[in-house]
Motif scaffolding. Structure first.
Motif, PDB file in Angstrom:
ATOM      1  N   MET A 142      -4.444  -6.641  -0.949  1.00  0.00           N
ATOM      2  CA  MET A 142      -5.030  -5.875   0.147  1.00  0.00           C
ATOM      3  C   MET A 142      -4.381  -6.198   1.485  1.00  0.00           C
ATOM      4  O   MET A 142      -4.224  -5.329   2.340  1.00  0.00           O
ATOM      5  CB  MET A 142      -6.538  -6.114   0.206  1.00  0.00           C
ATOM      6  CG  MET A 142      -7.291  -5.456  -0.937  1.00  0.00           C
ATOM      7  SD  MET A 142      -9.085  -5.647  -0.811  1.00  0.00           S
ATOM      8  CE  MET A 142      -9.273  -7.368  -1.260  1.00  0.00           C
ATOM      9  N   ALA A 146      -2.913  -3.203   3.771  1.00  0.00           N
ATOM     10  CA  ALA A 146      -3.595  -3.008   5.053  1.00  0.00           C
ATOM     11  C   ALA A 146      -2.713  -3.317   6.258  1.00  0.00           C
ATOM     12  O   ALA A 146      -3.112  -3.054   7.393  1.00  0.00           O
ATOM     13  CB  ALA A 146      -4.844  -3.885   5.111  1.00  0.00           C
ATOM     14  N   TYR A 153       2.335  -0.853   2.763  1.00  0.00           N
ATOM     15  CA  TYR A 153       1.360  -0.090   3.545  1.00  0.00           C
ATOM     16  C   TYR A 153       1.434   1.410   3.246  1.00  0.00           C
ATOM     17  O   TYR A 153       0.425   2.116   3.282  1.00  0.00           O
ATOM     18  CB  TYR A 153       1.600  -0.332   5.029  1.00  0.00           C
ATOM     19  CG  TYR A 153       0.649   0.374   5.963  1.00  0.00           C
ATOM     20  CD1 TYR A 153      -0.621  -0.135   6.212  1.00  0.00           C
ATOM     21  CD2 TYR A 153       1.028   1.563   6.615  1.00  0.00           C
ATOM     22  CE1 TYR A 153      -1.493   0.503   7.075  1.00  0.00           C
ATOM     23  CE2 TYR A 153       0.156   2.205   7.478  1.00  0.00           C
ATOM     24  CZ  TYR A 153      -1.103   1.674   7.706  1.00  0.00           C
ATOM     25  OH  TYR A 153      -1.969   2.316   8.564  1.00  0.00           O
TER      26      TYR A 153
END
Length: 235
Positions: A142, A146, A153
């Motif tokens: 993540m 993020a 991304y």
């Protein structure tokens, strides 16, 4: 002799991992849904075939019975996985993602691994050096998806990275529950396979290396970790 079962092994990373582990002296079972393709792959590799659909409890249980009758299991490589794509190879836009579509991905990528672990851990626990390798992905991280400065991304899919994040958690929790089994997750890297319509920049030989390395960790190896070709990936 080390006996190893690889799911989704009739092509791609699973097939290459089977080839490398066979060359290293393992007795390898090629697990595949399609009997014709699985038997063909096993014959090419000089391996054994077992019919196996990780989305089906009956199929998984039957495969466990076959391998138990043949003498047992030392290493399980949970490789079978799917990534949702449109017919042209493009990603499914977020606005088109449905619960049923996500459920289908989790059925293979997450629940498939749970089925395999439930069915095969009793066999693995009889081994002197039991090992499990759960194939995850860098797309599970993540912090990378993020981060606008990370190449990851720009990865747009919804279901696949969520499923691989779940695989990471399965790895941690099963490793704690079974301290006598070396249970780890691996990221093969962006490898050219049917999964990504051969868009990856790595060869299957390069991508399979970490699967093979972690399948051979033995009794002294790590457990509860996440690994790529260059080493440990922090959770």
């Amino acid at each position: 002799m080390t006996t190893t079962l690889i799911t989704g092994a009739n092509k791609g990373l699973g097939f290459e991992a089977a080839r490398q582990l066979s060359a290293a002296g393992h007795t390898v079972y090629v697990g595949a849904r399609n009997p014709e393709r699985g038997q063909s792959a096993a014959a090419e590799l000089g391996a054994r075939f077992v019919q196996l659909d990780v989305t089906d409890d009956t199929s998984v249980a039957a495969a466990a019975e076959v391998i138990a009758a043949d003498g047992g299991l030392d290493v399980l490589v949970n490789n079978a996985g799917i990534e949702p794509r449109k017919p042209d190879g493009g990603f499914v836009p977020a606005e088109e993602v449905t619960a049923d579509a996500v459920r289908a991905v989790f059925e293979t990528n997450v629940l498939g691994q749970v089925r395999m672990l439930h069915a095969f851990l009793p066999l693995l626990l009889r081994s002197d050096a039991p090992v499990v390798v759960n194939v995850s992905s860098g797309a599970s991280l993540m912090r990378e998806l993020a981060n606008p400065d990370s190449p990851a991304y720009f990865y747009p899919d919804i279901a696949y990275p969520a499923s691989k994040t779940a695989v990471n958690m399965l790895t941690v929790q099963y490793a704690k529950a079974y301290p006598g089994v070396k249970i780890n997750a691996v990221d093969p890297g962006f490898t050219a396979t049917d999964l990504n319509h051969h868009a990856g920049h790595q060869t299957v030989e390069e991508g399979a290396e970490i699967l093979v390395r972690m399948a051979r960790v033995g009794r002294a190896g790590p457990t509860g970790g996440f690994f790529e070709a260059s080493g440990v990936i922090p959770w």
